[in-house]
Design a protein around this motif. Structure first.
Motif, short mmCIF file in Angstrom:
data_model
loop_
_atom_site.label_atom_id
_atom_site.label_comp_id
_atom_site.label_asym_id
_atom_site.label_seq_id
_atom_site.Cartn_x
_atom_site.Cartn_y
_atom_site.Cartn_z
N SER A 200 0.83 -1.20 0.00
CA SER A 200 0.00 0.00 0.00
C SER A 200 0.87 1.26 0.00
O SER A 200 0.65 2.18 -0.79
N SER A 201 1.86 1.29 0.87
CA SER A 201 2.76 2.45 0.93
C SER A 201 3.56 2.61 -0.35
O SER A 201 3.82 3.73 -0.80
N THR A 202 3.95 1.50 -0.94
CA THR A 202 4.70 1.55 -2.19
C THR A 202 3.85 2.15 -3.30
O THR A 202 4.31 3.04 -4.04
N SER B 138 3.43 5.81 -2.70
CA SER B 138 4.67 6.50 -3.04
C SER B 138 4.80 6.69 -4.56
O SER B 138 5.22 7.76 -5.03
N VAL B 139 4.44 5.65 -5.31
CA VAL B 139 4.47 5.75 -6.77
C VAL B 139 3.50 6.83 -7.24
O VAL B 139 3.84 7.66 -8.08
N ARG B 140 2.29 6.81 -6.69
CA ARG B 140 1.30 7.84 -7.07
C ARG B 140 1.82 9.25 -6.76
O ARG B 140 1.69 10.15 -7.58
N ASP B 141 2.39 9.42 -5.57
CA ASP B 141 2.94 10.73 -5.20
C ASP B 141 4.06 11.14 -6.15
O ASP B 141 4.16 12.31 -6.55
N ASP B 142 4.90 10.18 -6.52
CA ASP B 142 5.99 10.43 -7.45
C ASP B 142 5.45 10.87 -8.81
O ASP B 142 5.98 11.80 -9.43
N LEU B 143 4.38 10.23 -9.28
CA LEU B 143 3.81 10.59 -10.57
C LEU B 143 3.21 12.00 -10.55
O LEU B 143 3.30 12.72 -11.54
N ASP C 116 -2.88 14.23 -12.00
CA ASP C 116 -3.80 14.54 -10.92
C ASP C 116 -3.66 13.51 -9.81
O ASP C 116 -3.46 12.31 -10.09
N PRO C 117 -3.75 13.94 -8.55
CA PRO C 117 -3.72 12.97 -7.45
C PRO C 117 -4.84 11.95 -7.64
O PRO C 117 -5.92 12.28 -8.11
N TYR C 118 -4.57 10.71 -7.29
CA TYR C 118 -5.55 9.65 -7.43
C TYR C 118 -6.70 9.92 -6.47
O TYR C 118 -6.48 10.11 -5.27
N ALA C 119 -7.93 9.95 -6.97
CA ALA C 119 -9.09 10.34 -6.16
C ALA C 119 -9.32 9.40 -4.97
O ALA C 119 -9.65 9.85 -3.88
N ASN C 120 -9.15 8.11 -5.18
CA ASN C 120 -9.31 7.16 -4.08
C ASN C 120 -7.92 6.87 -3.52
O ASN C 120 -7.14 6.16 -4.14
N PRO C 121 -7.60 7.42 -2.35
CA PRO C 121 -6.23 7.34 -1.85
C PRO C 121 -5.86 5.97 -1.26
O PRO C 121 -4.73 5.78 -0.84
N PHE C 122 -6.80 5.03 -1.25
CA PHE C 122 -6.54 3.72 -0.66
C PHE C 122 -6.12 2.75 -1.76
O PHE C 122 -6.97 2.33 -2.56
N PRO C 123 -4.84 2.40 -1.85
CA PRO C 123 -4.42 1.47 -2.89
C PRO C 123 -5.18 0.15 -2.77
O PRO C 123 -5.18 -0.51 -1.74
N HIS C 124 -5.86 -0.20 -3.85
CA HIS C 124 -6.76 -1.35 -3.85
C HIS C 124 -7.00 -1.79 -5.29
O HIS C 124 -6.61 -1.11 -6.22
N PHE C 125 -7.65 -2.93 -5.43
CA PHE C 125 -8.26 -3.25 -6.72
C PHE C 125 -9.74 -3.44 -6.49
O PHE C 125 -10.17 -3.99 -5.49
N SER C 126 -10.53 -2.92 -7.41
CA SER C 126 -11.98 -2.88 -7.26
C SER C 126 -12.62 -4.22 -7.59
O SER C 126 -12.22 -4.89 -8.54
N ARG D 10 10.53 -0.08 -12.26
CA ARG D 10 10.13 -0.50 -10.91
C ARG D 10 9.86 -2.01 -10.87
O ARG D 10 9.45 -2.60 -11.86
N ASP D 11 10.08 -2.58 -9.69
CA ASP D 11 9.79 -4.00 -9.50
C ASP D 11 8.41 -4.14 -8.86
O ASP D 11 8.23 -3.85 -7.68
N PHE D 12 7.44 -4.56 -9.66
CA PHE D 12 6.09 -4.78 -9.17
C PHE D 12 5.74 -6.26 -9.11
O PHE D 12 4.56 -6.61 -9.05
N GLU D 13 6.75 -7.11 -9.15
CA GLU D 13 6.50 -8.56 -9.06
C GLU D 13 6.31 -8.91 -7.59
O GLU D 13 7.28 -9.14 -6.86
#
Length: 176
Positions: A14-16, A19-24, A31-41, A145-148
């Protein structure tokens, strides 16, 4: 905006993602991601849906499921230049998704058909609605980035935009 029933990423993932979103935002002026909770719907509903009823329906659907692992890797782009992290479908995830959809369809049909089990593609969003050049630059940036990841999923949350319409808030949490 919609009420989202999703599976939040646990730490440190979640923090990673945050951090990626903030970096982007900083690096590419997305634009900042509207739903700040990293998730999949798993499903989306109207923002004024009865959250207590949704929570009850999701809890009932989740009661038949145990925690399970998912795998992530790579970077994807949906039409409209939405950049995301793919989540591999697996039998446990597909079964949970089908049960959640069955439980929530009584409230209303999802606003887009992509939540239907045969069309659903689980993913974690990074950036939405970019122009072509920015999307290409963001994808190139993320490929380093390593997303594996292998991530244990053990919770479903319900998030929705607050009354002022700014950023989402978590309104329910249901364990598996």
């Amino acid at each position: 905006m919609a009420t989202i029933v999703g599976m939040p990423l646990p730490e440190p993932y979640s923090s990673t993602v945050q951090s990626v979103r903030d970096d982007l935002v900083a690096e590419f002026d997305v634009d900042p991601y509207a739903n700040p909770f990293p998730h999949f719907s798993l499903y989306a509903l109207a923002d004024d849906v009865d959250v207590d009823a949704v929570e009850h329906a999701v809890a009932e659907a989740a009661s038949a499921h145990d925690p399970f692992d998912v795998q992530t890797d790579g970077v994807g782009v949906f039409p409209g230049n939405h950049v995301w992290l793919p989540v591999a479908r697996r039998p446990e995830l597909t079964a949970l998704h089908c049960d959640v959809v069955d439980a929530l369809e009584e409230f209303e049909t999802a606003p887009v058909p992509f939540y239907e089990p045969r069309r659903w593609f689980p993913h974690v969003g990074f950036a939405l609605g970019l122009d072509d050049e920015r999307a290409a630059n963001v994808v190139e940036h993320l490929l380093d980035r390593d997303f594996e990841w292998t991530v244990e999923m053990n919770e479903i949350t319900v998030t929705r935009p607050p009354a002022d319409g700014e950023r989402y808030e978590e309104v329910a949490s249901i364990g598996l």
